[in-house]
Design an enzyme around this catalytic site. Sequence first.
Site, PDB file in Angstrom:
ATOM      1  N   SER A   1     -40.804-139.680 -23.475  1.00 61.24           N
ATOM      2  CA  SER A   1     -41.751-139.193 -24.548  1.00 61.24           C
ATOM      3  C   SER A   1     -42.998-138.554 -23.995  1.00 61.24           C
ATOM      4  CB  SER A   1     -42.117-140.356 -25.429  1.00 61.24           C
ATOM      5  OG  SER A   1     -42.728-139.761 -26.525  1.00 61.24           O
TER       6      SER A   1
ATOM      7  N   CYS B   1     -44.488-129.379 -22.325  1.00 62.64           N
ATOM      8  CA  CYS B   1     -45.257-128.224 -22.914  1.00 62.64           C
ATOM      9  C   CYS B   1     -46.683-128.248 -22.332  1.00 62.64           C
ATOM     10  CB  CYS B   1     -45.195-128.114 -24.294  1.00 62.64           C
ATOM     11  SG  CYS B   1     -43.462-128.332 -24.970  1.00 62.64           S
TER      12      CYS B   1
ATOM     13  N   ASN C   1     -37.133-132.124 -31.121  1.00 61.64           N
ATOM     14  CA  ASN C   1     -37.375-133.308 -31.892  1.00 61.64           C
ATOM     15  C   ASN C   1     -36.807-133.514 -33.399  1.00 61.64           C
ATOM     16  OD1 ASN C   1     -39.962-134.844 -30.686  1.00 61.64           O
ATOM     17  ND2 ASN C   1     -40.198-132.562 -30.184  1.00 61.64           N
TER      18      ASN C   1
ATOM     19  N   TYR D   1     -56.873-115.190 -48.304  1.00 61.15           N
ATOM     20  CA  TYR D   1     -57.556-114.007 -47.915  1.00 61.15           C
ATOM     21  C   TYR D   1     -59.009-114.828 -47.972  1.00 61.15           C
ATOM     22  CZ  TYR D   1     -61.013-110.647 -48.466  1.00 61.15           C
ATOM     23  OH  TYR D   1     -62.154-109.840 -48.427  1.00 61.15           O
TER      24      TYR D   1
ATOM     25  N   ALA E   1     -37.961-135.797 -25.719  1.00 59.39           N
ATOM     26  CA  ALA E   1     -38.249-135.291 -27.303  1.00 59.39           C
ATOM     27  C   ALA E   1     -37.010-135.616 -28.198  1.00 59.39           C
ATOM     28  CB  ALA E   1     -38.274-133.711 -27.379  1.00 59.39           C
TER      29      ALA E   1
ATOM     30  N   ALA F   1     -39.233-127.343 -28.188  1.00 55.88           N
ATOM     31  CA  ALA F   1     -39.760-128.702 -28.367  1.00 55.88           C
ATOM     32  C   ALA F   1     -39.529-129.017 -29.926  1.00 55.88           C
ATOM     33  CB  ALA F   1     -41.106-129.047 -28.077  1.00 55.88           C
TER      34      ALA F   1
END
Length: 470
Positions: A40, A44, A326, A448, A12, A322
């Site tokens: 790369s 996760c 990055n 909303y 990363a 992560a």
Amino acid sequence: MEGPFVIVGGDAAGMSAASKAKRDDPDRDVVVFEKGEWVSYAACGLPYYVKGDVETLDDLVTVTPEAFVEERGIDLRTNHEVTAVDRADRTVTVAGPDGEFEQAYGDLLIATGAQAIVPPFDGIDLDGVFTLHNMNEAAQIRHYLGLDTPTVNLPESGYGEAATEYAAAEQPDAVAVIGGGYVGIEMAEAFAAHGLDVHLFEMLPHTLQPFGAEAAVVVEEHLREQGVELHLDTAVDGMVGDEHVEAIAAGDLTVPVDLALVGVGVAPNTELAEAAGIELGPTGAIATDEYGRTNDEHVYAAGDNAEMTHVVTGDPDHVPLALSANRAGRAIGATVAGDPTPVGEIAGTAAVKAFDLEVARTGLVDEETAREAGFDPVSVTITAESRAHYYPGGEEIQITLLGDREGERVLGASMVGREGVPKRIDTVATALHAGLTVQQLSYLDLSYAPPFSPVWDPVLTAAKVLDGKL
Ligand code: FAD
């Protein structure tokens, strides 16, 4: 002559820095050394690969090595390990398939990540005991579960041998997950999806420690409903077995299992930096300034091995996640290409899926931590509906929100519910970065419509209640 931008570590932080530097300054040589074969890749996604939601390891790769070389012009060398840094000569020593050599650098980024902590448990080397921090380990776990071979060119590092052995073994029935952090919880779900009996051991009174006890209690109830046997406040002594793991020993308890996943956290990979005289910070990760520079102006560090500044406390912190890896890598790429760019601050914003629950946190989530950081915290815990009360399908969201009595600033939040949790934690994370007071948070103009929230979004409700208390 400024010399090449050399990067140690091709995931990363490293590849983000390489891509940005090459894009912004195409004439400068950018050289990346990665000791493994994968670059790369999205670690996760590993729990979801073991679970089966992600089909192959290849799916976790964002950009292939070929694309980095051919399309982005980056001199990427996999299977090359950097073994030493000579700061006086500005060179690194590299061990590659064709032997050892020196590489000169103008600027150096150490992006070596972190490693899974392997506690000195009895029986930790038994067959069937795994950690999960890289692609190969995930593939091995799938094999051990008797699942299909992933359709990729797996690196050789002992994998083939282990796979053959596992294929001949009986499929496991029960698994111990040791450590109730987010990887442990995600893996509990993955193992349960394959029909295994899951025992989760946590030495602290609660799982998901960084998410706070209020959220953890809800998660634990849900884990039990899902059939996970929780062993809280239970320190594991070790694994029992001759060749394969057969049981977990924890005090008076012996729990028969035939697979164990050790997920007790990660430690930053700092050896290379330390040996070169690069300073570590109070957390034990590499100390960096706002541009990701170490105590050597030509040496940067980013990602899971480096500290960053916490947006609430202003102190250095180590939160190996992560986005910050990055982002810091990208900023450093811009800086070395001539556009000084701060790596930014962190709030420790994180989300985890625990079976049907969404759990999230940002900033400081419990009063004790906030007090230790010098604040006078006040907190509330509320529950509210995720949708308008008349619209079908709404679910309860529990929010714990913290503010500072003195400055009335928002300090952090944790949340748990079945829908809409990460979206709402991001609202609080934004408030932290903007330094909003609790009252300012309660006045935000949030979206909303009945299917998405009540008129007063649960975040606004929590902020109103906390504002009253403040
Ligand atoms: P790494 O990804 O660890 O990469 C470092 C690289 O450096 C490695 O490829 C390593 O081989 C290489 N290297 C090390 N030493 C040398 C050397 N001397 N020479 C050459 N190469 C070297 N984060 C989130 O934000 N959300 C999540 O949901 C999440 N889930 C995760 C689940 C799992 C199972 C795991 C393991 C991690 C998860 N993370 C998550 C964390 C996230 O993956 C890391 O924060 C991120 O990968 C860090 O990137 P990095 O570049 O700093 O380090």
